[in-house]
Scaffold this active site. Structure first.
Site, mmCIF file in Angstrom:
data_model
loop_
_atom_site.group_PDB
_atom_site.id
_atom_site.type_symbol
_atom_site.label_atom_id
_atom_site.label_comp_id
_atom_site.label_asym_id
_atom_site.label_seq_id
_atom_site.Cartn_x
_atom_site.Cartn_y
_atom_site.Cartn_z
ATOM 1 N N LYS A 169 0.820 -1.193 0.000
ATOM 2 C CA LYS A 169 0.000 0.000 0.000
ATOM 3 C C LYS A 169 0.859 1.250 0.000
ATOM 4 O O LYS A 169 1.957 1.205 0.524
ATOM 5 C CB LYS A 169 -0.949 -0.006 1.181
ATOM 6 C CG LYS A 169 -0.262 0.148 2.535
ATOM 7 C CD LYS A 169 -1.253 0.284 3.623
ATOM 8 C CE LYS A 169 -1.646 1.699 3.864
ATOM 9 N NZ LYS A 169 -0.809 2.410 4.822
ATOM 10 N N HIS B 292 -5.703 -2.228 6.704
ATOM 11 C CA HIS B 292 -5.443 -3.015 7.915
ATOM 12 C C HIS B 292 -6.732 -3.414 8.658
ATOM 13 O O HIS B 292 -6.909 -4.567 9.035
ATOM 14 C CB HIS B 292 -4.525 -2.249 8.875
ATOM 15 C CG HIS B 292 -3.257 -1.751 8.236
ATOM 16 N ND1 HIS B 292 -2.576 -2.485 7.298
ATOM 17 C CD2 HIS B 292 -2.543 -0.621 8.398
ATOM 18 C CE1 HIS B 292 -1.490 -1.808 6.913
ATOM 19 N NE2 HIS B 292 -1.458 -0.669 7.566
#
Ligand code: BG6
Length: 489
Positions: free
Chosen positions: A147, A239
């Site tokens: 990411k 996450h």
């Protein structure tokens, strides 16, 4: 898999080898893998960057990075072994002809080429084209990226398309470092290796679930990146949604990447959309003001170095998520994540339902329901809150809430708990895609998150202030209070 399994050695090529990610995380993790004899003896690490360094000076840079970020002393014997793996190539990543240098170093006969893209996504196209034009890739080659994979669905598709021009999906390893954390993986064990939890993991027995990922740090000099991104995209899109899928997906048929990806995608598709119609009731955005963290004064978000004082980017987000499927109907999942919270704390709280009848009314009016608390960090472990009789022979049965406490550091004293990066780098080198994200999964997560981001824009919802060192704006307490619940404190 056991440590004795043999894997093909790799040529790990790190693009952006002099950058922050490489110095702070990748080199440190690779050294730790070396220390624990987890790297194949023939594996090589090739740093690629545009600066005028040599292999010798890159080795010095790696040593300095270890001194700065390792957190304990460098073991000179391990270092001597580790440094023989390192070499450096100066390549301007935007110049396709310069990639030819890789041909002289990479040995496809003996080793698998693992390409770690530790650079900003705008360079991905150049790297992919450079690799293709120099003909160094084979069907065995892999690419690793992490990411941000885009900042919305559209940009994420663009990145995935660029990569897909050169690599097949099964060659692509997309990292979310939370999936390498021991306690996130332990969710699989907890849910699918224990009949107690396997049978009670459903709306009939569970009242609600909370996921908290709090950090005491601010934005740590990353204003430019963070202000364009915000906490929803920086933390929740990846996450927290990953934790959510591990907690709520259906049991996969086995531990293969396909089986797990399929269940995660199904779950992400079942998330009830949050749109401008329900965004105010389901979400809270916050931005920290000046306050205190562990007694020390810290500036507010708008006072951080380089800040745009008009910014309306959120540093905190709380959301009520509903999952529209058979297992979770009617069970709210509350998620919150923020910067400048009182301390670093990542935990999952599973609140079980109250019992239908109380026969201990004389000594305990309202029996609290059981609770499973999974601590992801710090102090990895699992607690179960339950009621027990207080020993004694006098009078009525008296109850007390007690904790069954499984602390990982106590129980697994002899086992080292590795960090997420170590686990994931090792899995990428070994070619095991189970803990990496599929394209469809990332795009599904963006679809859900984009709708929230659009709704915030549509409703012009500015973030609510909260003092640094608190658990977010008061509105986040109200989010649960409306449902007659409260955050676990
Ligand atoms: C990163 C985010 O992905 O995760 C950071 O970009 C955040 O903003 C970090 O601080 C948190 O990771 P961990 O492992 O420290 O919880």
């Amino acid at each position: 898999m056991t440590q004795n399994d043999t894997f093909k050695p790799c040529d790990l090529v790190i693009y952006g080898a002099l950058g922050d990610l490489s110095k702070r995380k990748l080199l440190i993790s690779l050294y730790r893998l070396e220390k624990h004899n987890l790297l194949e003896s023939d594996t090589r690490i090739i740093g690629v960057d545009r600066l005028d360094e040599t292999s010798d000076s890159f080795i010095e840079i790696a040593y300095k990075s270890l001194q700065a970020f390792l957190n304990n002393a460098i073991d000179e014997e391990i270092w001597q072994r580790f440094k023989t793996r390192l070499s450096y190539l100066k390549i301007d990543l935007t110049q396709a002809e310069q990639y030819k240098q890789l041909n002289a170093v990479v040995d496809a006969e003996k080793r698998v080429m693992v390409n770690y893209f530790a650079v900003a996504p705008f360079l991905f196209k150049n790297i992919c084209q450079g690799l293709q034009s120099c003909g160094v890739l084979t069907p065995e080659s892999r690419m690793v990226m992490e990411k941000p994979i885009g900042h919305d669905l559209k940009s994420s598709k663009e990145i995935n398309d660029v990569v897909a021009d050169v690599f097949n999906e099964n060659q692509v390893y997309r990292i979310d470092h939370y999936l390498g954390k021991e306690t996130v993986l332990n969710l699989l064990a907890l849910r699918f290796a224990n009949s107690l939890f396997y049978t009670s993991w459903k709306h009939e027995t569970i009242d609600s679930i909370q996921i908290t990922v709090g950090e005491d740090i601010g934005i740590e000099g990353r204003w430019d990146y963070f202000d364009k991104t915000g906490q929803l995209r920086d933390m929740l899109q990846n996450h927290l949604l990953q934790i959510l899928t591990f907690v709520t997906m259906e049991p996969p048929a086995n531990l293969s990447a396909e089986a797990i990806h399929m269940e995660k995608i199904k779950l992400l598709k079942a998330l009830r959309p949050i749109t401008y119609l329900n965004v105010e009731e389901k979400t809270v955005r916050g931005q920290y003001t000046a306050g205190y963290i562990q007694g020390k004064p810290v500036p507010g978000y708008l006072e951080e170095e380089g800040a745009n004082t008009e910014s309306t980017t959120e540093s905190f987000v709380a959301i009520r998520v509903d999952i529209d499927n058979w297992r979770w109907s009617g069970v709210p999942i509350y998620m919150r994540t923020g910067k400048r919270m009182p301390n670093k704390r990542t935990e999952i709280v599973v609140n079980f339902r109250n019992l239908p009848h109380n026969i201990f009314r004389d000594s305990f009016q309202n029996l609290p329901a059981n609770k499973l608390i999974i601590h992801l960090q710090p102090n990895e472990g699992v607690d179960v809150m339950m009621l027990n009789k207080i020993p004694g022979i006098n009078g009525n049965i008296k109850l007390q809430q007690t904790k069954l406490d499984l602390s990982f550091s106590e129980t697994f004293k002899k086992n080292r708990i590795f960090g997420g990066y170590e686990k994931l780098i090792l899995e990428a080198l070994r070619g095991n895609p189970t803990l990496f994200l599929s394209r469809e999964e990332i795009e599904q997560a963006w679809t859900w998150v984009d709708s929230i981001q659009d709704a915030w824009k549509h409703n012009l919802m500015p973030p609510k202030p909260y003092p640094a060192g608190s658990w977010g704006p008061v509105a986040s307490v109200a989010l649960l209070a409306r449902d007659g619940r409260a955050w676990e404190e």
